[in-house]
Scaffold this motif. Structure first.
Motif, PDB file in Angstrom:
ATOM      1  N   SER A 148       1.020  -1.072   0.104  1.00  0.00           N
ATOM      2  CA  SER A 148       0.084  -0.064  -0.101  1.00  0.00           C
ATOM      3  C   SER A 148       0.702   1.136  -0.080  1.00  0.00           C
ATOM      4  CB  SER A 148      -1.098   0.061   1.136  1.00  0.00           C
ATOM      5  OG  SER A 148      -1.639  -1.137   1.151  1.00  0.00           O
ATOM      6  N   PHE A 149       1.929   1.116   0.751  1.00  0.00           N
ATOM      7  CA  PHE A 149       2.816   2.681   0.596  1.00  0.00           C
ATOM      8  C   PHE A 149       3.374   2.627  -0.578  1.00  0.00           C
ATOM      9  CE2 PHE A 149       6.940   4.620   1.697  1.00  0.00           C
ATOM     10  CZ  PHE A 149       6.302   5.668   2.403  1.00  0.00           C
ATOM     11  N   ALA A 150       3.726   1.745  -1.346  1.00  0.00           N
ATOM     12  CA  ALA A 150       4.503   1.886  -2.758  1.00  0.00           C
ATOM     13  C   ALA A 150       3.163   2.430  -3.444  1.00  0.00           C
ATOM     14  CB  ALA A 150       4.832   0.582  -3.284  1.00  0.00           C
ATOM     15  N   GLY A 151       1.985   1.840  -3.417  1.00  0.00           N
ATOM     16  CA  GLY A 151       1.015   2.695  -4.366  1.00  0.00           C
ATOM     17  C   GLY A 151       0.837   4.250  -3.839  1.00  0.00           C
ATOM     18  N   PHE A 152       0.920   4.190  -2.637  1.00  0.00           N
ATOM     19  CA  PHE A 152       0.658   5.704  -1.894  1.00  0.00           C
ATOM     20  C   PHE A 152       1.644   6.764  -2.341  1.00  0.00           C
ATOM     21  CE2 PHE A 152       1.744   8.714   1.633  1.00  0.00           C
ATOM     22  CZ  PHE A 152       0.467   9.497   1.369  1.00  0.00           C
ATOM     23  N   LEU A 153       2.962   6.241  -2.876  1.00  0.00           N
ATOM     24  CA  LEU A 153       3.983   7.085  -3.207  1.00  0.00           C
ATOM     25  C   LEU A 153       3.774   7.427  -4.693  1.00  0.00           C
ATOM     26  CD1 LEU A 153       7.079   5.403  -1.545  1.00  0.00           C
ATOM     27  CD2 LEU A 153       6.071   7.551  -0.808  1.00  0.00           C
ATOM     28  N   LEU A 154       3.118   6.205  -5.345  1.00  0.00           N
ATOM     29  CA  LEU A 154       2.945   6.702  -6.822  1.00  0.00           C
ATOM     30  C   LEU A 154       1.813   7.664  -6.928  1.00  0.00           C
ATOM     31  CD1 LEU A 154       3.010   3.006  -8.199  1.00  0.00           C
ATOM     32  CD2 LEU A 154       4.789   4.866  -8.510  1.00  0.00           C
ATOM     33  N   ILE A 155       0.546   7.381  -5.953  1.00  0.00           N
ATOM     34  CA  ILE A 155      -0.368   8.320  -6.117  1.00  0.00           C
ATOM     35  C   ILE A 155       0.092  10.004  -5.689  1.00  0.00           C
ATOM     36  CG2 ILE A 155      -2.739   9.025  -5.023  1.00  0.00           C
ATOM     37  CD1 ILE A 155      -3.283   5.844  -5.088  1.00  0.00           C
ATOM     38  N   ARG A 156       1.087   9.972  -4.820  1.00  0.00           N
ATOM     39  CA  ARG A 156       1.170  11.022  -4.046  1.00  0.00           C
ATOM     40  C   ARG A 156       2.252  11.976  -5.252  1.00  0.00           C
ATOM     41  NH1 ARG A 156       4.287  11.386   1.697  1.00  0.00           N
ATOM     42  NH2 ARG A 156       5.875  10.714   0.311  1.00  0.00           N
ATOM     43  N   ARG A 209      -0.449  12.613 -10.980  1.00  0.00           N
ATOM     44  CA  ARG A 209      -1.533  11.851 -10.737  1.00  0.00           C
ATOM     45  C   ARG A 209      -2.754  12.247  -9.982  1.00  0.00           C
ATOM     46  NH1 ARG A 209      -4.209   7.391 -11.991  1.00  0.00           N
ATOM     47  NH2 ARG A 209      -4.900   6.275 -10.158  1.00  0.00           N
ATOM     48  N   ILE A 210      -2.514  13.254  -9.052  1.00  0.00           N
ATOM     49  CA  ILE A 210      -3.527  14.001  -8.372  1.00  0.00           C
ATOM     50  C   ILE A 210      -4.271  14.738  -9.492  1.00  0.00           C
ATOM     51  CG2 ILE A 210      -4.008  15.873  -6.967  1.00  0.00           C
ATOM     52  CD1 ILE A 210      -1.641  14.992  -5.299  1.00  0.00           C
ATOM     53  N   GLU A 211      -3.731  15.348 -10.236  1.00  0.00           N
ATOM     54  CA  GLU A 211      -4.523  15.967 -11.441  1.00  0.00           C
ATOM     55  C   GLU A 211      -5.212  15.023 -12.231  1.00  0.00           C
ATOM     56  OE1 GLU A 211      -1.491  18.111 -13.756  1.00  0.00           O
ATOM     57  OE2 GLU A 211      -1.477  19.796 -12.502  1.00  0.00           O
ATOM     58  N   LYS A 212      -4.804  13.772 -12.385  1.00  0.00           N
ATOM     59  CA  LYS A 212      -5.664  12.850 -13.446  1.00  0.00           C
ATOM     60  C   LYS A 212      -6.828  12.404 -12.657  1.00  0.00           C
ATOM     61  CE  LYS A 212      -4.906   8.387 -15.734  1.00  0.00           C
ATOM     62  NZ  LYS A 212      -4.320   7.336 -16.114  1.00  0.00           N
ATOM     63  N   VAL A 213      -6.724  11.959 -11.241  1.00  0.00           N
ATOM     64  CA  VAL A 213      -7.616  11.730 -10.496  1.00  0.00           C
ATOM     65  C   VAL A 213      -8.750  13.127 -10.115  1.00  0.00           C
ATOM     66  CG1 VAL A 213      -8.335  11.152  -7.860  1.00  0.00           C
ATOM     67  CG2 VAL A 213      -6.044  10.050  -9.256  1.00  0.00           C
ATOM     68  N   LEU A 235      -1.628  18.047  -2.345  1.00  0.00           N
ATOM     69  CA  LEU A 235      -0.043  17.823  -2.123  1.00  0.00           C
ATOM     70  C   LEU A 235       0.299  17.833  -0.980  1.00  0.00           C
ATOM     71  CD1 LEU A 235       1.600  18.492  -5.477  1.00  0.00           C
ATOM     72  CD2 LEU A 235       1.633  16.247  -4.323  1.00  0.00           C
ATOM     73  N   GLU A 236      -0.018  19.131   0.039  1.00  0.00           N
ATOM     74  CA  GLU A 236       0.347  19.572   1.103  1.00  0.00           C
ATOM     75  C   GLU A 236      -0.101  18.549   2.139  1.00  0.00           C
ATOM     76  OE1 GLU A 236      -0.006  23.286   4.185  1.00  0.00           O
ATOM     77  OE2 GLU A 236      -0.919  23.453   2.170  1.00  0.00           O
ATOM     78  N   ALA A 237      -1.569  18.127   2.025  1.00  0.00           N
ATOM     79  CA  ALA A 237      -2.036  17.172   2.844  1.00  0.00           C
ATOM     80  C   ALA A 237      -1.277  15.823   2.832  1.00  0.00           C
ATOM     81  CB  ALA A 237      -3.446  16.967   2.893  1.00  0.00           C
ATOM     82  N   ALA A 238      -0.835  15.349   1.651  1.00  0.00           N
ATOM     83  CA  ALA A 238      -0.510  13.917   1.685  1.00  0.00           C
ATOM     84  C   ALA A 238       0.810  13.920   2.259  1.00  0.00           C
ATOM     85  CB  ALA A 238      -0.392  13.746  -0.125  1.00  0.00           C
TER      86      ALA A 238
END
Length: 202
Positions: free
Chosen positions: A57-65, A69-73, A94-97
């Motif tokens: 999950s952490f690996a996925g979290f790093l990819l999402i952060r 990726r945030i713009e795409k979501v 991004l700041e919250a992440a």
């Protein structure tokens, strides 16, 4: 004392009625932060499984952060009107992440199976609403990529009333993407509740 309840993207996960294998009745202890942490494994196997899941999950979290990726979501969140997808909201996320415990929040809400670990879902909320006979409306963005028509139908099924269902042209954040239609639907529903209360008072 409560005359009504409005939830905007905050009700929690929903489980199909045929998939519920636990008691869906509401338990006040579910909302008590001092009760036992459902994410704390009790045996060695559970600890190992949880650790493995957290690593993945952490690996996925790093990819999402990531900004791209945030713009795409966000463009998925706002499929009809993407004017809200701007630098400010991307930087805010991004700041919250990057704050402390950001991954833990991500893991518990999106990955860790919070509903199945606690047994607390939208099903519980709907069960409580039905028992207390609380007026309810479901204002749904028909282009929501995650709360699909199938899931919306399941929530209506749990509530037991099709009269509560109001679809509008929007995505996941209907109140933000299409506030005009959302507010109109909400005000119309509130006015109907006031008329209903007035009729009952005579």
């Amino acid at each position: 004392l409560t005359r009504g309840l409005i939830l905007v993207n905050s009700a929690g996960p929903i489980v199909a009625p045929e998939q519920v294998d636990f008691d869906v009745s509401w338990n006040p202890a579910d909302a008590d932060p001092h009760t036992k942490d459902p994410f704390q494994a009790e045996d060695f196997l559970g600890v190992v499984q949880d650790a493995f899941k957290r690593i993945i999950s952490f690996a996925g979290f790093l990819l999402i952060r990531r900004k791209t990726r945030i713009e795409k979501v966000l463009r998925q969140v706002y499929p009809d009107d993407q004017s809200n997808v701007n630098e400010d909201i991307v930087n805010f996320i991004l700041e919250a992440a990057y704050t402390d415990n950001a991954f833990e929040v991500f893991y518990r809400t999106a990955i860790g199976g919070r509903a199945m670990r606690t047994g607390y879902t939208v099903n519980n909320l709907c069960d409580r609403i039905k028992k207390m006979n609380i007026p309810t409306t479901l204002i749904w963005g028909v282009n929501d990529p995650w709360i699909t028509s199938e899931r919306a139908d399941k929530m209506v099924q749990i509530l037991g009333s099709k009269d509560c269902f109001v679809p509008i042209t929007a995505g996941h954040c209907a109140h933000d993407e299409n506030p005009q239609d959302f507010n109109h639907a909400l005000l119309m529903w509130l006015e109907s509740q006031e008329r209903s209360r007035g009729n009952r008072s005579y």
